[in-house]
Scaffold this motif. Structure first.
Motif, short mmCIF file in Angstrom:
data_model
loop_
_atom_site.label_atom_id
_atom_site.label_comp_id
_atom_site.label_asym_id
_atom_site.label_seq_id
_atom_site.Cartn_x
_atom_site.Cartn_y
_atom_site.Cartn_z
N PHE A 96 -5.82 4.28 7.20
CA PHE A 96 -5.92 2.96 6.58
C PHE A 96 -6.25 3.17 5.11
O PHE A 96 -6.66 4.26 4.70
CB PHE A 96 -7.03 2.13 7.24
CG PHE A 96 -6.73 1.74 8.66
CD1 PHE A 96 -6.88 2.65 9.70
CD2 PHE A 96 -6.28 0.47 8.96
CE1 PHE A 96 -6.60 2.30 11.01
CE2 PHE A 96 -6.00 0.11 10.27
CZ PHE A 96 -6.16 1.02 11.29
N ARG A 97 -6.09 2.12 4.33
CA ARG A 97 -6.48 2.21 2.92
C ARG A 97 -7.08 0.88 2.47
O ARG A 97 -6.78 -0.18 3.03
CB ARG A 97 -5.29 2.59 2.05
CG ARG A 97 -4.22 1.53 1.93
CD ARG A 97 -3.02 2.07 1.15
NE ARG A 97 -2.04 1.04 0.85
CZ ARG A 97 -0.88 1.28 0.26
NH1 ARG A 97 -0.54 2.53 -0.10
NH2 ARG A 97 -0.04 0.29 0.00
N GLN A 98 -7.91 0.98 1.46
CA GLN A 98 -8.55 -0.22 0.93
C GLN A 98 -8.64 -0.10 -0.59
O GLN A 98 -9.28 0.81 -1.11
CB GLN A 98 -9.94 -0.42 1.53
CG GLN A 98 -10.57 -1.74 1.17
CD GLN A 98 -11.77 -2.07 2.03
OE1 GLN A 98 -12.34 -1.19 2.69
NE2 GLN A 98 -12.15 -3.33 2.07
N LYS A 103 -9.53 -5.88 -2.07
CA LYS A 103 -8.56 -6.16 -1.01
C LYS A 103 -9.11 -5.75 0.34
O LYS A 103 -10.05 -4.96 0.43
CB LYS A 103 -7.24 -5.44 -1.29
CG LYS A 103 -6.52 -5.93 -2.53
CD LYS A 103 -5.16 -5.31 -2.64
CE LYS A 103 -4.39 -5.86 -3.83
NZ LYS A 103 -3.01 -5.28 -3.93
N GLU A 104 -8.49 -6.28 1.38
CA GLU A 104 -8.89 -5.92 2.74
C GLU A 104 -8.34 -4.55 3.10
O GLU A 104 -7.35 -4.09 2.53
CB GLU A 104 -8.38 -6.98 3.73
CG GLU A 104 -9.04 -8.34 3.58
CD GLU A 104 -8.63 -9.30 4.68
OE1 GLU A 104 -9.23 -10.38 4.75
OE2 GLU A 104 -7.72 -8.96 5.45
N ARG A 105 -8.99 -3.93 4.06
CA ARG A 105 -8.50 -2.66 4.56
C ARG A 105 -7.17 -2.90 5.28
O ARG A 105 -7.06 -3.81 6.11
CB ARG A 105 -9.52 -2.04 5.50
CG ARG A 105 -9.25 -0.61 5.87
CD ARG A 105 -10.46 0.03 6.52
NE ARG A 105 -11.62 0.06 5.62
CZ ARG A 105 -12.75 0.71 5.90
NH1 ARG A 105 -12.87 1.36 7.04
NH2 ARG A 105 -13.75 0.68 5.05
N GLU A 106 -6.16 -2.07 4.98
CA GLU A 106 -4.85 -2.27 5.57
C GLU A 106 -4.35 -1.00 6.27
O GLU A 106 -4.67 0.13 5.88
CB GLU A 106 -3.83 -2.72 4.53
CG GLU A 106 -3.52 -1.73 3.44
CD GLU A 106 -2.47 -2.22 2.47
OE1 GLU A 106 -1.83 -3.27 2.70
OE2 GLU A 106 -2.25 -1.54 1.45
N ALA A 128 -6.04 3.65 -3.77
CA ALA A 128 -6.98 3.07 -2.82
C ALA A 128 -7.88 4.18 -2.29
O ALA A 128 -7.62 5.36 -2.51
CB ALA A 128 -6.25 2.40 -1.65
N TYR A 158 -8.62 5.98 1.05
CA TYR A 158 -7.91 6.18 2.30
C TYR A 158 -8.90 6.65 3.37
O TYR A 158 -9.68 7.59 3.14
CB TYR A 158 -6.80 7.20 2.12
CG TYR A 158 -5.58 6.60 1.43
CD1 TYR A 158 -5.63 6.28 0.08
CD2 TYR A 158 -4.40 6.35 2.12
CE1 TYR A 158 -4.53 5.72 -0.56
CE2 TYR A 158 -3.30 5.80 1.50
CZ TYR A 158 -3.38 5.47 0.15
OH TYR A 158 -2.29 4.91 -0.49
N TYR A 159 -8.84 5.98 4.51
CA TYR A 159 -9.73 6.28 5.62
C TYR A 159 -8.93 6.72 6.84
O TYR A 159 -7.86 6.17 7.10
CB TYR A 159 -10.53 5.04 6.03
CG TYR A 159 -11.42 4.47 4.96
CD1 TYR A 159 -10.96 3.52 4.05
CD2 TYR A 159 -12.75 4.88 4.86
CE1 TYR A 159 -11.77 2.98 3.09
CE2 TYR A 159 -13.59 4.35 3.89
CZ TYR A 159 -13.09 3.40 3.01
OH TYR A 159 -13.92 2.87 2.05
N TRP A 181 -14.72 6.14 12.34
CA TRP A 181 -14.17 6.14 10.97
C TRP A 181 -14.74 7.30 10.16
O TRP A 181 -15.90 7.68 10.35
CB TRP A 181 -14.52 4.83 10.27
CG TRP A 181 -13.77 3.67 10.83
CD1 TRP A 181 -14.13 2.90 11.92
CD2 TRP A 181 -12.53 3.15 10.36
NE1 TRP A 181 -13.18 1.93 12.13
CE2 TRP A 181 -12.18 2.06 11.20
CE3 TRP A 181 -11.67 3.48 9.31
CZ2 TRP A 181 -11.01 1.30 11.02
CZ3 TRP A 181 -10.51 2.73 9.14
CH2 TRP A 181 -10.19 1.66 9.99
#
Length: 124
Positions: free
Chosen positions: A37-39, A43-46, A92, A94-95, A114
Motif C-alpha cells: 500500500f502507499r500513502q 491522502k488516504e492509504r491506497e 509516497a 510505501y507499506y 503492517w
C-alpha cells in the motif's frame, strides 16, 4: 504475531526504478497473502498490489499495471515490489501488509499486520 520490515525506498528521478523489499518474521506460516500500500501526504492509504503466499495469484491497482511487479521468495519470507517507469505521483510512503485469512483484498482494513513503511520520492 508477524513482523514486517520494509526496505529499498529512496529518491529517484522520474522514469527510474526502485525495488522494495518486505521481510516477514514470526508466525509466517499463518500468512495467506501480502500486499503493498502507499500513502501520500494528505491522502488516504491506497492499495498498490497483493500476492498470495502459496499460489501464483496476484492483484494490482489499475494505476500501476505494467509498471510495478509484485513477487515473493518464500525461502526468504520476503515480498518484493519492483517499480519501473516511476512518476512523481508515485511519491509516497510505501507499506507492506500481511493477511492471515483467505483473500487477495484491496482494503487496508482487511490486513492484519503492517510494516513501518519506507519513503519513495520521485523527482520530476
Amino acid at each position: 504475531q508477524v513482523q514486517l520490515v520494509e526496505s529499498g525506498g529512496g529518491l529517484v528521478q522520474a522514469g527510474g526504478s526502485l525495488r522494495l523489499s518486505c521481510a516477514a518474521s514470526g508466525r509466517t506460516f499463518s500468512i495467506y497473502s501480502m500486499g503493498w500500500f502507499r500513502q501520500a501526504p494528505g491522502k488516504e492509504r491506497e492499495f498498490v498490489a497483493a500476492i498470495s503466499w502459496t499460489t501464483t495469484n496476484t492483484l494490482y491497482a489499475s494505476f500501476v499495471k505494467g509498471r510495478f511487479t509484485i513477487s515473493r521468495d518464500n525461502a526468504k519470507n520476503t515480498v518484493y515490489l519492483q517499480m519501473n517507469s516511476l512518476k512523481p505521483e508515485d511519491t509516497a510512503v510505501y507499506y507492506c501488509a500481511a493477511r492471515v485469512q483467505i483473500g487477495l483484498l484491496l482494503s487496508p482494513t482487511m490486513y492484519d499486520y503492517w510494516g513501518q513503511g519506507t519513503q519513495v520520492t520521485v523527482s520530476s
